[in-house]
Scaffold this active site. Structure first.
Site, PDB file in Angstrom:
ATOM      1  N   HIS A 227     -89.473  78.189   2.087  1.00 19.83           N
ATOM      2  CA  HIS A 227     -90.269  77.198   1.378  1.00 19.83           C
ATOM      3  C   HIS A 227     -90.435  77.514  -0.113  1.00 19.83           C
ATOM      4  CE1 HIS A 227     -92.957  73.785   1.422  1.00 19.83           C
ATOM      5  NE2 HIS A 227     -93.991  74.491   0.986  1.00 19.83           N
TER       6      HIS A 227
ATOM      7  N   SER B  75     -94.262  72.574  -3.410  1.00 23.06           N
ATOM      8  CA  SER B  75     -95.054  72.485  -2.185  1.00 23.06           C
ATOM      9  C   SER B  75     -96.176  71.466  -2.348  1.00 23.06           C
ATOM     10  CB  SER B  75     -95.583  73.879  -1.828  1.00 23.06           C
ATOM     11  OG  SER B  75     -96.143  73.897  -0.535  1.00 23.06           O
TER      12      SER B  75
ATOM     13  N   ASP C 143     -86.404  75.199   6.260  1.00 28.58           N
ATOM     14  CA  ASP C 143     -87.761  75.327   5.732  1.00 28.58           C
ATOM     15  C   ASP C 143     -88.731  75.033   6.870  1.00 28.58           C
ATOM     16  OD1 ASP C 143     -90.223  75.107   4.457  1.00 28.58           O
ATOM     17  OD2 ASP C 143     -89.460  73.945   2.771  1.00 28.58           O
TER      18      ASP C 143
END
Length: 266
Positions: free
Chosen positions: A245, A95, A217
């Site tokens: 995610h 991320s 996502d």
């Protein structure tokens, strides 16, 4: 303050194995890697850590001024590498840590052998032809909601970020992780995360790179992964048959195999 204690560094796996350094995302800590790290540690020297302000890091090292952007987090990664004398590192960033990893690799490419970007986004804001997935109004609303009621925001957003509504325990785990984060620190890190724009940093990556995305996502849609892949010369792109995610929790076996296959084994 030494980086090992500041960032709660934990090292597992064979001492002479190739190094894999795992960097967690917003609202999380190294525990998010618990379903991936043991399998990697069978062959690799796995280095885990908590970003300052997260998990069991030394909270006295955090300041709103220093950590208002992603650069300080990248500096911390490089300090960990230097203190542990890590070389030929396979750096895995999840991320927002995907962009932290990009910054670290661009500053000291000689430290790193390879780069794995797990569900990355260089910019969450839509901008002209670039579709980051969020309008400025979306981001403003998200940050205002976080400021007003962090625990409520966490309970609402974590399941969206995690995806997999048929597996509510995963969203619950992420909610709990968010709620363990100091709200003041979370507010600053959220702004650094959602308002950053690292698109211009992508072409500077010179080490072999793997971009790993999921089929669905809500935070970093496939078009964003394709953009990252397109901007990093020679990179590879893998789309996991997974949702959400955080595939290291929702699809740990596939995530582990993607990292292991790219990182290589002795």
């Amino acid at each position: 303050m030494d980086a090992r204690s500041r960032n709660n560094v934990v090292v597992t796996g064979p001492a002479d194995g190739p190094v894999v350094l795992l960097a967690h995302g917003f609202g999380c800590d190294q525990n998010l890697w618990r379903l991936v790290a043991p399998a990697l540690a069978e062959r690799f020297r796995v280095v885990l850590f908590d970003h300052v302000g997260a998990g069991r890091s030394d909270l006295s090292a955090w300041s709103a001024e220093r950590y208002a952007g992603l650069d300080a987090y990248a500096e911390d990664v490089l300090e960990i590498c230097a203190e542990l004398d890590l070389r030929d590192v396979v750096l895995v960033g999840h991320s927002v840590s995907a962009m932290i990893a990009v910054l670290a690799v661009n500053r000291a490419p000689e430290r790193f052998a390879k780069l794995v970007l797990l569900t990355p986004s260089p910019c969450y804001l839509d901008d002209g032809d670039y579709r980051g997935g969020f309008s400025r109004a979306d981001i403003d609303e998200l940050l205002e909601s976080l400021d007003a009621n962090y625990l409520g925001w966490s309970a609402a957003m974590a399941p969206v970020i995690m995806g997999n509504p048929d597996r509510p325990e995963l969203g619950g785990e992420l909610t709990d992780s968010f709620c363990r984060t100091d709200p003041v620190i979370a507010r600053v890190f959220a702004r650094a995360t959602f308002l950053s724009d690292n698109r211009a940093d992508l072409p500077g990556v010179t080490v072999p790179t793997l971009v790993v995305q999921t089929a669905q996502d809500a935070i970093a849609p496939p078009a964003v992964g394709a953009f990252v892949h397109d901007r990093i010369a020679g990179s590879a792109l893998v789309t996991l048959d997974a949702i959400g995610h955080c595939p290291q929790l929702s699809a740990p076996e596939a995530t582990t195999e993607a990292i292991r296959a790219f990182a290589g084994t002795p």
